[in-house]
Design a protein around this motif. Structure first.
Motif, short mmCIF file in Angstrom:
data_model
loop_
_atom_site.label_atom_id
_atom_site.label_comp_id
_atom_site.label_asym_id
_atom_site.label_seq_id
_atom_site.Cartn_x
_atom_site.Cartn_y
_atom_site.Cartn_z
N UNK A 13 57.35 -98.29 0.65
CA UNK A 13 57.62 -97.56 1.90
C UNK A 13 56.47 -97.78 2.87
N UNK A 14 56.82 -97.93 4.15
CA UNK A 14 55.83 -98.04 5.23
C UNK A 14 56.07 -96.88 6.18
N UNK A 67 63.43 -106.68 7.09
CA UNK A 67 63.95 -106.08 5.87
C UNK A 67 62.96 -105.20 5.14
N UNK A 68 61.91 -104.75 5.83
CA UNK A 68 60.89 -103.90 5.21
C UNK A 68 61.23 -102.42 5.45
N UNK A 69 61.01 -101.56 4.44
CA UNK A 69 61.36 -100.14 4.56
C UNK A 69 60.34 -99.38 5.40
N UNK A 70 60.69 -99.02 6.62
CA UNK A 70 59.76 -98.37 7.53
C UNK A 70 60.38 -97.09 8.08
N UNK A 71 59.54 -96.06 8.27
CA UNK A 71 60.03 -94.79 8.82
C UNK A 71 58.94 -94.18 9.69
N UNK A 72 59.34 -93.59 10.82
CA UNK A 72 58.41 -92.89 11.72
C UNK A 72 58.39 -91.41 11.36
N UNK A 86 64.22 -93.54 4.56
CA UNK A 86 64.24 -94.57 5.59
C UNK A 86 65.53 -94.42 6.39
N UNK A 87 65.40 -94.44 7.71
CA UNK A 87 66.57 -94.35 8.59
C UNK A 87 66.78 -95.67 9.29
#
Length: 316
Positions: free
Chosen positions: A54-55, A75-80, A118-119
């Motif tokens: 997760x990022x 394709x990297x799992x990122x969330x704000x 992740x959204x």
């Protein structure tokens, strides 16, 4: 025995010029790269090799949009994550100092501890509509500020402020027209807009805001959608003490238009009007009753979007 791959949690602290990157529980100093196309491209390559679980990053006035888009497309799992949640964790762990590199390490810790979901990125259409709605809110705020200035300004400056107000009012009308045409130009949104506006109290601005800023409408249950917007009352009890339940957090932009819709609905919507009057009759404060109307209206709209059925007083 098969070796279990260690999970890797990464944070990116975003500023206008720089991206400070930290990996949870790794001792080396945070990596710094430029917040531009070259720096982000280099960062994407590094993170692809790292294969993080997760990022996470904080929204920073729009400066995070490019890096979020590039990481998602890769394709990297990122969330704000909301910045207040990060600072609360920092204080809870005794990290009172604040620098970009320290923030990066706190965020990485946050990702590892809480694992926020992740959204998916908003579509290009949702981004464009959100930008139009954000600009509309900015123009409204400027109109309010200029009207307040008219009360105290010297006579010589009144003409200048009145001219600015005239220009702002014209801009607001043009934005309203552009938002309406944009929604009607999208077949799927046009259908949903018609459905939402079938509810007495819901107008074009409320409908467009829900379409652009609350794409989850109709996909979550009533409790989840109320919590997401920030109209679900939260308990504040301790031992024998029962505190007042209050709403907080959530999507402020959506909540503000929902407030205006509830004001109209308590007058012109037969279901919400009876609900509001019943709450007042039972001794509820007006602002409490109105908040309850906001939640009820949102729940009704959520159910309508889920079932794809227009407003019916009896069903509501």
């Amino acid at each position: 025995m098969k070796k279990v791959k260690a999970e890797i949690f990464v944070d990116i602290d975003v500023s206008k010029s720089w991206l400070d990157v930290a990996v949870h529980e790794q001792a080396e100093a945070a990596l710094r790269t430029g917040n531009d196309e070259t720096g982000i491209a280099s960062l994407v390559k590094r993170l692809k090799k790292l294969k993080p679980t997760l990022i996470v990053l904080e929204p920073t006035g729009g400066f995070e949009m490019l890096v979020v888009a590039e990481l998602t497309h890769a394709g990297l799992p990122v969330v704000a994550i909301n910045a207040k949640r990060i600072r609360d964790l920092a204080r809870a762990t005794g990290r009172l100092a604040k620098t970009d590199k320290l923030d990066a390490k706190v965020l990485a810790h946050f990702a590892a501890a809480l694992r926020p979901p992740v959204r998916s990125l908003p579509s290009a259409e949702e981004e464009q509509l959100t930008a139009l709605l954000t600009r509309r809110r900015q123009v409204l705020d400027m109109i309010t500020i200029e009207k307040n200035r008219l009360v105290t300004v010297r006579a010589k400056m009144r003409a200048d402020i009145e001219a600015h107000l005239h220009w702002l009012s014209k801009s607001l009308k043009e934005l309203d027209k552009e938002i309406e045409e944009f929604v009607k130009g999208m077949p799927l949104w046009k259908e949903k807009d018609t459905l939402l506006q079938s509810v007495p109290g819901v107008g074009p601005v409320t409908s467009a805001t829900l379409l652009g800023m609350l794409p989850e409408l109709g996909q979550l249950n009533r409790q989840a959608i109320a919590a997401l917007v920030g109209v679900a009352p939260m308990n504040k009890d301790s031992a024998k003490k029962q505190g007042k339940r209050r709403i907080f957090g959530g999507r402020a932009e959506v909540r503000s238009v929902l407030y205006m819709a509830a004001l109209a609905a308590k007058k012109f919507n037969p279901v919400l009007r009876k609900f509001y009057e019943r709450l007042l009759k039972h001794g509820k404060e007006k602002k409490v009753a109105l908040t309850a109307c906001m939640r009820k209206l949102l729940v009704i709209l959520n159910a309508m979007m889920h079932s794809n059925q227009p407003w019916r007083t009896q069903a509501a």
